[in-house]
Scaffold this motif. Structure first.
Motif, mmCIF file in Angstrom:
data_model
loop_
_atom_site.group_PDB
_atom_site.id
_atom_site.type_symbol
_atom_site.label_atom_id
_atom_site.label_comp_id
_atom_site.label_asym_id
_atom_site.label_seq_id
_atom_site.Cartn_x
_atom_site.Cartn_y
_atom_site.Cartn_z
ATOM 1 N N ILE A 167 26.785 41.741 35.976
ATOM 2 C CA ILE A 167 26.330 41.798 37.154
ATOM 3 C C ILE A 167 26.589 40.446 37.931
ATOM 4 C CG2 ILE A 167 24.239 41.733 38.713
ATOM 5 C CD1 ILE A 167 25.302 44.608 37.994
ATOM 6 N N LYS A 168 26.421 39.435 37.158
ATOM 7 C CA LYS A 168 26.768 38.083 37.658
ATOM 8 C C LYS A 168 28.223 37.755 37.980
ATOM 9 C CE LYS A 168 23.769 35.654 37.934
ATOM 10 N NZ LYS A 168 22.743 35.736 39.155
ATOM 11 N N LEU A 169 29.032 38.584 37.129
ATOM 12 C CA LEU A 169 30.566 38.399 37.106
ATOM 13 C C LEU A 169 30.977 39.125 38.440
ATOM 14 C CD1 LEU A 169 32.889 37.046 35.633
ATOM 15 C CD2 LEU A 169 33.370 39.150 34.418
ATOM 16 N N GLN A 170 30.227 40.315 38.786
ATOM 17 C CA GLN A 170 30.608 40.978 39.763
ATOM 18 C C GLN A 170 30.348 40.273 41.017
ATOM 19 O OE1 GLN A 170 28.279 44.281 41.267
ATOM 20 N NE2 GLN A 170 29.988 45.722 40.570
ATOM 21 N N LYS A 171 29.355 39.669 41.154
ATOM 22 C CA LYS A 171 28.791 38.890 42.510
ATOM 23 C C LYS A 171 29.859 37.506 42.577
ATOM 24 C CE LYS A 171 24.934 36.303 44.107
ATOM 25 N NZ LYS A 171 23.488 35.597 43.948
ATOM 26 N N LEU A 172 30.184 37.002 41.355
ATOM 27 C CA LEU A 172 31.305 35.787 41.685
ATOM 28 C C LEU A 172 32.581 36.549 42.170
ATOM 29 C CD1 LEU A 172 32.380 33.048 41.072
ATOM 30 C CD2 LEU A 172 32.964 33.905 38.563
ATOM 31 N N TYR A 173 32.837 37.754 41.733
ATOM 32 C CA TYR A 173 34.268 37.970 42.129
ATOM 33 C C TYR A 173 34.230 38.667 43.488
ATOM 34 C CZ TYR A 173 37.336 38.396 37.963
ATOM 35 O OH TYR A 173 37.964 38.221 36.801
ATOM 36 N N LYS A 174 33.068 39.038 43.922
ATOM 37 C CA LYS A 174 32.653 39.596 45.525
ATOM 38 C C LYS A 174 32.780 38.011 46.073
ATOM 39 C CE LYS A 174 32.029 42.547 48.282
ATOM 40 N NZ LYS A 174 33.196 43.579 48.927
ATOM 41 N N LYS A 175 32.258 37.109 45.815
ATOM 42 C CA LYS A 175 32.395 35.852 46.633
ATOM 43 C C LYS A 175 33.789 35.346 46.539
ATOM 44 C CE LYS A 175 28.353 34.381 47.464
ATOM 45 N NZ LYS A 175 27.853 33.671 48.880
ATOM 46 N N LEU A 176 34.498 35.484 45.540
ATOM 47 C CA LEU A 176 35.921 34.868 45.629
ATOM 48 C C LEU A 176 36.961 36.024 46.273
ATOM 49 C CD1 LEU A 176 36.749 34.314 41.769
ATOM 50 C CD2 LEU A 176 37.078 32.666 43.557
ATOM 51 N N PHE A 177 36.640 37.324 46.214
ATOM 52 C CA PHE A 177 37.407 38.368 46.923
ATOM 53 C C PHE A 177 36.667 39.062 47.967
ATOM 54 C CE2 PHE A 177 38.910 37.838 42.531
ATOM 55 C CZ PHE A 177 39.994 37.036 42.786
ATOM 56 N N PRO A 178 36.051 38.640 49.104
ATOM 57 C CA PRO A 178 35.500 39.400 49.995
ATOM 58 C C PRO A 178 35.888 40.482 50.644
ATOM 59 C CG PRO A 178 35.896 37.401 50.851
ATOM 60 C CD PRO A 178 36.442 37.360 49.276
ATOM 61 N N PHE A 179 37.366 40.559 50.502
ATOM 62 C CA PHE A 179 38.303 41.657 51.096
ATOM 63 C C PHE A 179 38.370 43.002 50.309
ATOM 64 C CE2 PHE A 179 40.500 38.055 49.219
ATOM 65 C CZ PHE A 179 41.391 38.920 48.455
ATOM 66 N N LYS A 180 37.845 42.725 49.153
ATOM 67 C CA LYS A 180 37.690 43.925 48.089
ATOM 68 C C LYS A 180 36.613 44.537 47.852
ATOM 69 C CE LYS A 180 42.221 43.056 46.343
ATOM 70 N NZ LYS A 180 43.267 44.094 46.392
ATOM 71 N N SER A 181 36.827 45.827 47.697
ATOM 72 C CA SER A 181 35.466 46.677 47.766
ATOM 73 C C SER A 181 35.028 46.550 46.268
ATOM 74 C CB SER A 181 35.894 48.265 47.837
ATOM 75 O OG SER A 181 36.953 48.677 46.570
ATOM 76 N N VAL A 182 33.684 47.177 45.985
ATOM 77 C CA VAL A 182 32.920 47.028 44.629
ATOM 78 C C VAL A 182 33.981 47.817 43.759
ATOM 79 C CG1 VAL A 182 31.141 47.672 43.478
ATOM 80 C CG2 VAL A 182 30.670 46.709 45.733
ATOM 81 N N GLU A 183 34.535 48.856 43.975
ATOM 82 C CA GLU A 183 35.406 49.552 43.116
ATOM 83 C C GLU A 183 36.604 48.634 42.694
ATOM 84 O OE1 GLU A 183 34.249 50.875 46.064
ATOM 85 O OE2 GLU A 183 32.521 52.148 45.264
ATOM 86 N N GLU A 184 37.016 48.171 43.491
ATOM 87 C CA GLU A 184 38.298 47.342 43.331
ATOM 88 C C GLU A 184 38.159 46.258 42.273
ATOM 89 O OE1 GLU A 184 41.391 47.720 47.004
ATOM 90 O OE2 GLU A 184 39.476 46.873 47.348
ATOM 91 N N ILE A 185 36.720 45.603 42.501
ATOM 92 C CA ILE A 185 36.352 44.474 41.993
ATOM 93 C C ILE A 185 36.053 44.853 40.578
ATOM 94 C CG2 ILE A 185 34.462 42.779 41.645
ATOM 95 C CD1 ILE A 185 34.522 42.487 44.619
#
Length: 214
Positions: free
Chosen positions: A140-158
Motif C-alpha cells: 500500500i505504501k509503495l503504491q502511494k509512492l508510485y502515485k506521487k511519482l506518476f500522478p498521470f497513471k491509473s491505479v491499475e497501471e501503477i
C-alpha cells in the motif's frame, strides 16, 4: 552467565538480540536448516531461556520481518513527504534512496522469495495472517509512492508497474543469492555489489520508462 530479562525494556533488548542473531544466520542458510540452539549461541541467552521469548524460529522471523518492513514503510513515508515539495527531491535521488532502502533490508527479499505455500506450512495460521498483513501494508505504501511519482497513471497501471518491478527484483535476488550456481560471481561480497548495481538499474529504468510513457 545467562540472565533472564525482567523489565519490558530488557525483554525488548533481548528480543532484538535474538532477531539480529536469526538475521545473520538466515542470510547464510535456509530457515529449515537453522536451529534454536544456533540462534541462542549467537546471543547472551541460553537455548532454554530463548523459549521464554519465542516459541519457534518462524515467530522470530516474523518479528524480523516486522522490524524491517516497519523501517521501510517509515522511510517510504519520508520520501513521499519530500515529493510533496517538488523542489526538494529529483528522480536520481529517489532512485538512490529506494536502492539503498531495499538493499539495506534485503533480508525481506529472501523471505519474499520463498513461496507463500512453503512459508505457510511452517507457521501457524494467525502468524501467517500477520505476515500477509505486513506485506499488504508495504505494498500500500509503495503504491502511494508510485502515485506521487506518476500522478498521470491509473491505479491499475501503477499496480502493474509494481508487480513487474517486484518480480524483477525478486528474480534477480534469487538468481544472485539463492541459486548461486547460476551466477558467474563466486564471492558473496562481489555478488552483493553486483546485486546493488542491478537493483539500482531496475529502479532507474522503471522510473524513466514510466515517465517516457506519458
Amino acid at each position: 552467565m545467562f540472565l533472564r530479562a525482567r523489565k519490558k525494556e530488557e525483554i525488548e533488548i533481548r528480543k532484538k538480540e535474538i532477531v539480529q542473531s536469526l538475521d545473520s544466520l538466515f542470510w547464510e542458510k535456509n530457515l529449515k536448516d537453522i536451529s534454536m540452539q544456533e540462534i541462542a549461541s549467537k546471543t547472551s541467552i541460553s537455548r532454554t531461556s530463548l523459549y521464554s521469548y519465542y516459541s519457534s524460529k518462524e515467530e522470530i522471523l516474523l518479528d524480523s520481518m516486522s522490524y524491517h518492513l516497519n523501517v521501510v514503510v517509515e522511510e517510504l513515508d519520508k520520501i513521499i513527504s519530500k515529493l510533496d515539495d517538488s523542489n526538494s527531491i529529483d528522480n536520481n535521488e529517489i532512485v538512490s534512496l529506494l536502492t539503498n532502502l531495499i538493499f539495506d533490508h534485503r533480508v525481506v527479499l529472501k523471505v519474499l522469495s520463498m513461496t507463500f505455500c512453503d512459508f505457510k506450512k511452517t507457521i501457524q495460521l494467525n502468524e501467517f495472517e500477520r505476515f500477509k498483513a505486513l506485506i499488504y501494508s508495504f505494498n500500500i505504501k509503495l503504491q502511494k509512492l508510485y502515485k506521487k511519482l506518476f500522478p498521470f497513471k491509473s491505479v491499475e497501471e501503477i499496480d502493474k508497474k509494481i508487480l513487474v518491478l517486484n518480480s524483477s527484483i525478486y528474480g534477480t535476488f534469487s538468481i544472485t543469492f539463492l541459486m548461486p550456481k547460476t551466477s558467474p560471481i563466486e564471492n558473496k561480497e562481489e555478488r552483493l555489489k553486483e546485486f546493488n548495481i542491478i537493483l539500482k538499474n531496475l529502479i532507474k529504468d522503471t522510473i524513466e520508462m514510466t515517465f517516457n510513457q506519458k
